[in-house]
Design a protein around this motif. Structure first.
Motif, mmCIF file in Angstrom:
data_model
loop_
_atom_site.group_PDB
_atom_site.id
_atom_site.type_symbol
_atom_site.label_atom_id
_atom_site.label_comp_id
_atom_site.label_asym_id
_atom_site.label_seq_id
_atom_site.Cartn_x
_atom_site.Cartn_y
_atom_site.Cartn_z
ATOM 1 N N UNK A 68 0.822 -1.209 0.000
ATOM 2 C CA UNK A 68 0.000 0.000 0.000
ATOM 3 C C UNK A 68 0.856 1.258 0.000
ATOM 4 N N UNK A 69 1.987 1.222 0.678
ATOM 5 C CA UNK A 69 2.892 2.381 0.642
ATOM 6 C C UNK A 69 3.345 2.661 -0.781
ATOM 7 N N UNK A 154 -5.244 -6.677 3.884
ATOM 8 C CA UNK A 154 -4.996 -6.237 2.508
ATOM 9 C C UNK A 154 -3.581 -5.708 2.280
ATOM 10 N N UNK A 155 -2.746 -5.730 3.320
ATOM 11 C CA UNK A 155 -1.376 -5.234 3.150
ATOM 12 C C UNK A 155 -0.388 -6.368 3.414
ATOM 13 N N UNK A 156 0.645 -6.462 2.596
ATOM 14 C CA UNK A 156 1.736 -7.398 2.817
ATOM 15 C C UNK A 156 3.047 -6.633 2.604
ATOM 16 N N UNK A 199 -10.889 -9.851 3.703
ATOM 17 C CA UNK A 199 -11.418 -9.632 2.352
ATOM 18 C C UNK A 199 -10.489 -10.107 1.227
ATOM 19 N N UNK A 200 -9.963 -11.324 1.307
ATOM 20 C CA UNK A 200 -9.150 -11.806 0.185
ATOM 21 C C UNK A 200 -9.956 -11.991 -1.096
ATOM 22 N N UNK A 213 -5.878 -1.541 -7.334
ATOM 23 C CA UNK A 213 -5.405 -1.645 -5.960
ATOM 24 C C UNK A 213 -4.057 -2.339 -5.993
ATOM 25 N N UNK A 214 -3.294 -2.257 -4.897
ATOM 26 C CA UNK A 214 -1.997 -2.928 -4.892
ATOM 27 C C UNK A 214 -2.171 -4.451 -4.913
ATOM 28 N N UNK A 215 -1.280 -5.183 -5.576
ATOM 29 C CA UNK A 215 0.008 -4.753 -6.120
ATOM 30 C C UNK A 215 -0.042 -4.190 -7.541
ATOM 31 N N UNK A 216 -1.241 -3.771 -8.000
ATOM 32 C CA UNK A 216 -1.354 -3.063 -9.277
ATOM 33 C C UNK A 216 -0.881 -3.920 -10.447
#
Length: 511
Positions: A68-69, A154-156, A199-200, A213-216
């Protein structure tokens, strides 16, 4: 997105009969008799947040970037915003927990930033990250507030995306399980409620099909502005690896920790409800396809050990297969199922050749009513219909053997300036929350095994849909103030009143 639903006379007749029953039930509950004490013993009420959306301190104390960053710093958000500071809970967690206590929250759902705790995704634990989460958990426990912890919201870590494409690789399973092991070992003496993933079932669509959304990642013609990816296969591969990662972490918890720590573990999915545009056989079949692809994609493997036959028939070889051992490990790999529910969407059958929506996922399902825009903005543009929650819970009850359920997100979006008088006097949100809690109570009385309810969100935060252009918080946050001052909305006062033990209607005057 389709606007108003076009209803046939027979469908209208059915809905009128259903509405009579529902109106009578709602009148009984809205007459001032519903209160906290109407819910079963052990039921928990709380509110939620997630690490990237609320913590801030993005480059402090050893934290490294998440996907997300990278996404936000590339200017991908509608308002060009980032979560670098967000609500700054990292520096204000003590006053926030005190505010939760004053509100009467029984539980707080938050997520751990994997890249704050283990900055490279694997390897050394960051002592300052470990200290922060220990302090937050201790503060909650000291105030008698249950911590409900999501391991991946939703972030890794960006490092894992760079190293092996993140959750597209089998290597992700091992790294996620090791990360979960660290969390169970360090926090499990106080944390009794774990959620592996949030929410996978939307994460891989926005991240690997649409690319918004990421990872785009995406591929032409299904997604836009992606430099790499394959929209036709990656959403299914990514979901498969997430399911296996979930099952691995659950197995680890049950074998090494659960008996001693006495906790529970589950997974949370986005759970919209769908209504056919008309009562034609084609539209009814389209509704079921949507439910199979949206809910069944994850719930069928968890309950029955394999993907829905509908998905297998349509997606074919693009849908990965589970080994016999995979299926055995997946089945019943949950103590509860978390559902994030906001409302319902209309669906309409569409010829398989139709492909203007820009999503391979929607092409596979072949329904109208969902577009690439609505897939990324589901929470912000949906019509409000609290009866959708009852229909959803009844479906989950019948289709998936009435599992223990926790409503992990439910809330109403506000637009624009979040700190003006109108935004603070959020009567629509009060009405929304009351109507959905009433529907929840009716579902429990009808036999659904619902164990908890969490408002999204405790306070305004960086929204993954559109940054700071919308707000869901019970408490407003002044993002123009360096200290991110918090202000109670009417909805916070209503929720606090509802949570009080006295038998009352939990209604707050707008004056």
């Amino acid at each position: 997105m389709v606007g108003l639903m076009r209803l046939s006379p027979s469908f209208i007749c059915f809905m009128c009969v259903h509405a009579v029953v529902m109106v009578d039930a709602h009148l009984q509950l809205s007459s001032g008799l519903m209160s906290r004490s109407d819910f079963p013993t052990g039921f928990v009420f709380g509110a939620g947040s997630s690490a990237y959306q609320i913590e801030g301190a993005a480059a402090e104390d050893g934290r490294k970037p998440s996907i997300w960053d990278t996404f936000t710093h590339a200017g991908k958000m509608i308002d060009m915003s980032t979560g670098d500071i967000a609500s700054d809970q990292y520096h204000h967690y003590k006053e926030d927990v005190k505010l939760m206590h004053e509100t009467g929250l029984e539980a707080y759902r938050f997520s751990i930033s994997w890249n704050r705790l283990i900055p490279d995704g694997h390897g050394a634990v960051n002592p300052k990250g470990l200290n922060y989460y220990n302090n937050l958990i201790n503060e909650l426990v000291d105030y008698g507030i249950e911590p409900h912890v999501t391991l991946s919201h939703l972030d890794i870590p960006r490092s894992l995306q760079d190293e092996y494409d993140g959750y597209l690789s089998p290597k992700f399973i091992e790294d996620f399980t090791a990360y979960a092991d660290t969390c169970f070992k360090e926090f499990g003496d106080r944390v009794k409620h774990w959620i592996t993933f949030n929410e996978p079932n939307i994460q891989t669509i926005t991240g690997n099909d649409l690319g918004n959304g990421p990872p785009n990642r995406c591929s032409y013609p299904f997604g836009v502005n992606c430099s790499t990816g394959n929209s036709t296969t990656e959403p299914y591969i990514g979901a498969h690896m997430i399911l296996l990662s979930h099952a691995s972490a659950v197995q680890l918890y049950r074998e090494n920790y659960q008996e001693i720590q006495k906790g529970q573990i589950g997974i949370t999915i986005l759970a919209l409800w769908f209504e056919p545009v008309c009562d034609s056989p084609d539209d009814i079949a389209a509704k079921q396809r949507m439910l199979d692809f949206h809910l069944g994609w994850f719930l069928d493997p968890l309950v029955y050990g394999d993907y829905p036959a509908t998905m297998r028939n349509i997606v074919g070889s693009r849908l990965p297969f589970f080994t016999e051992n995979d299926s055995k490990q997946l089945k019943s790999s949950y103590d509860f199922i978390g559902l994030n529910h906001y409302s319902s969407l209309p669906v309409e059958d569409q010829p398989i050749t139709f492909n203007k929506y820009g999503s391979d996922y929607i092409r596979d399902i072949s329904v109208k009513g969902l577009s690439s825009k609505s897939l990324h903005q589901m929470k912000s543009t949906m019509p409000v219909d609290s009866r959708s929650l009852q229909r959803l819970l009844e479906y989950v009850n019948l289709k998936y053997k009435n599992p223990a359920v926790v409503i992990h997100e439910n809330g109403l979006r506000g637009h624009g300036d979040n700190c003006n008088a109108q935004a603070l006097n959020d009567t629509e949100r009060v009405e929304y929350l009351q109507s959905y809690i009433e529907s929840l109570l009716l579902s429990i009385r009808n036999g659904s095994d619902v164990r908890g309810y969490f408002v999204w969100s405790f306070m305004d935060c960086f929204e993954l849909i559109d940054g700071y252009r919308s707000h869901y918080g019970l408490y407003a946050v002044d993002f123009n103030d360096a200290r991110r001052k918090r202000y109670p909305r009417m909805s916070a006062k209503w929720f606090s009143s509802f949570l009080a033990k006295e038998k009352n209607s939990a209604k707050i005057s707008s004056h």
